[in-house]
Design a protein around this motif. Sequence first.
Motif, PDB file in Angstrom:
ATOM      1  N   UNK A   1       0.848  -1.347  -0.185  1.00 22.46           N
ATOM      2  CA  UNK A   1       0.104   0.041   0.004  1.00 22.46           C
ATOM      3  C   UNK A   1       0.763   1.234   0.191  1.00 22.46           C
ATOM      4  N   UNK A   2       2.159   1.108   0.211  1.00 20.87           N
ATOM      5  CA  UNK A   2       2.920   2.254   0.289  1.00 20.87           C
ATOM      6  C   UNK A   2       3.192   2.997  -1.105  1.00 20.87           C
ATOM      7  N   UNK A   3       2.497   2.245  -2.454  1.00 24.08           N
ATOM      8  CA  UNK A   3       2.584   2.728  -3.540  1.00 24.08           C
ATOM      9  C   UNK A   3       1.781   4.071  -3.619  1.00 24.08           C
ATOM     10  N   UNK A   4       0.949   4.351  -2.695  1.00 23.74           N
ATOM     11  CA  UNK A   4       0.283   5.366  -2.687  1.00 23.74           C
ATOM     12  C   UNK A   4       1.197   6.570  -2.506  1.00 23.74           C
ATOM     13  N   UNK A   5       2.300   6.360  -2.116  1.00 19.09           N
ATOM     14  CA  UNK A   5       3.464   7.625  -2.054  1.00 19.09           C
ATOM     15  C   UNK A   5       3.577   8.210  -3.523  1.00 19.09           C
ATOM     16  N   UNK A   6       3.343   7.324  -4.224  1.00 23.68           N
ATOM     17  CA  UNK A   6       3.444   7.768  -5.975  1.00 23.68           C
ATOM     18  C   UNK A   6       2.671   9.265  -6.029  1.00 23.68           C
ATOM     19  N   UNK A   7       1.540   9.140  -5.369  1.00 24.02           N
ATOM     20  CA  UNK A   7       0.658  10.082  -5.656  1.00 24.02           C
ATOM     21  C   UNK A   7       1.186  11.474  -5.035  1.00 24.02           C
ATOM     22  N   UNK A   8       2.085  11.596  -3.906  1.00 26.24           N
ATOM     23  CA  UNK A   8       3.009  12.617  -3.502  1.00 26.24           C
ATOM     24  C   UNK A   8       3.931  13.162  -4.643  1.00 26.24           C
ATOM     25  N   UNK A   9       4.505  12.130  -5.595  1.00 25.18           N
ATOM     26  CA  UNK A   9       5.430  12.703  -6.476  1.00 25.18           C
ATOM     27  C   UNK A   9       4.694  13.391  -7.634  1.00 25.18           C
ATOM     28  N   UNK A  10       3.371  13.145  -7.817  1.00 25.12           N
ATOM     29  CA  UNK A  10       2.685  14.043  -8.688  1.00 25.12           C
ATOM     30  C   UNK A  10       2.108  15.277  -8.063  1.00 25.12           C
ATOM     31  N   UNK A  11       1.639  15.264  -6.775  1.00 28.47           N
ATOM     32  CA  UNK A  11       1.038  16.170  -6.490  1.00 28.47           C
ATOM     33  C   UNK A  11       1.972  17.801  -5.832  1.00 28.47           C
ATOM     34  N   UNK A  12       3.109  17.164  -5.352  1.00 30.75           N
ATOM     35  CA  UNK A  12       4.035  18.127  -4.926  1.00 30.75           C
ATOM     36  C   UNK A  12       4.539  19.110  -5.793  1.00 30.75           C
TER      37      UNK A  12
END
Length: 411
Positions: A275-286
């Motif tokens: 579930x740590x793949x949700x961190x990928x959303x941070x690489x887009x949103x930041x």
Amino acid sequence: MNVTTRLVTAEESLTPPAEIYIKRGTPQFMRVTLALFSAGLATFALLYCVQPILPILSQAFGVSPAASSLSLSISTGLLALGLLVTGPLSDAVGRKNVMVTALMLAALFTLLSAGMSSWHGILLMRALTGLALSGVAAVGMTYLSEEIHPSAIAFSMGLYISGNSIGGMSGRLLSGVIADFTSWRVAVAVIGCFALAGALMFWKILPPSRHFRPASLRPRSLLINFRLHWRDSGLPLLFAEGFLLMGAFVTLFNYIGYRLLSPPWSLSQAVVGLLSVVYLTGSWSSPKAGAMTAKYGRAAVLLASVTLMLAGVLITLANTLWLIFPGMMLFTAGFFAAHSVASGWIGPRARRAKGQASSLYLFSYYLGSSLAGTLGGVFWHHFGWPGIAGFITLLLLLALMTGFRLRSKKL
């Protein structure tokens, strides 16, 4: 010409012309972006690589789960304390020197930890790793605020934060998978080698500081700057924002696993780890949030990002995985966007000793991780996931109030 005019003229002579800042779209901007992205990635991979192998460490050294978790908490604790030193140190000796030395030392300590035969040796190396990483965490933000053209600071800060999010995810995933097929020692050694290669690339491609002006390390000067930061009308609000944002983020990820491992889902540890793949959303949103600040302003983007976090945590109250996972994605995207905006605000806001100001922000940030993440356990024990969601909601409402204060002051 009177004395005041001469003083102003002298001060203005130290301010670099706008045309020699690094502008977006130039080769130098690409070098800085790649260097700081790799530094952020390596930093968080080193910091969190032990999280998925805590049960393995517990078994290998015959320690309890609580004792095993010290291998992570001791690193974050020393990182927070180190921030109070490395920021002011970079104000005196330079940004790049501190960051390169810190990243190389952290990689070497990680490699040494892979060969430790005693549990106390592991903890010592992890403590030194966290202490070393403090030299990257605060100074990277300060370097960007000094060298990048003001119009592109928010965007470049977003790219730096995206490296943090990918590093946190990759450190967890790589160490967990490698340890499953080989051993925890091989997993930690691979992460250490990966970080050492990143440090060498960082050293080679990061342009030297051109706008750095050394400041005194004398205690009196440090105390004066400390007081100036806390008397500023905006910086204490940004420090509080960092505390609340990270406190909410860590609390969710500390206890969501407990919920998903329990009935009615009873997911496996491997699936929960993925579930740590949700961190990928941070690489887009930041970086997206950083770019949006130029159009909508920092306060507006910050408030929208915190609202996104609030919507995400409320969605996780649902009793279906098809809603919980999207809720986690929204929450994570909102967090990295908000952190990108708040952290990118520090450099332009601080009038002097920018390294110390960044250190104070990140100290508050990691203090929120430690205190709120631990306090969340009380809510989990007594009220389960609704209690956790309620606690996080309270933190985010306080973060919204802080954001409205920042907007009302037109900072």
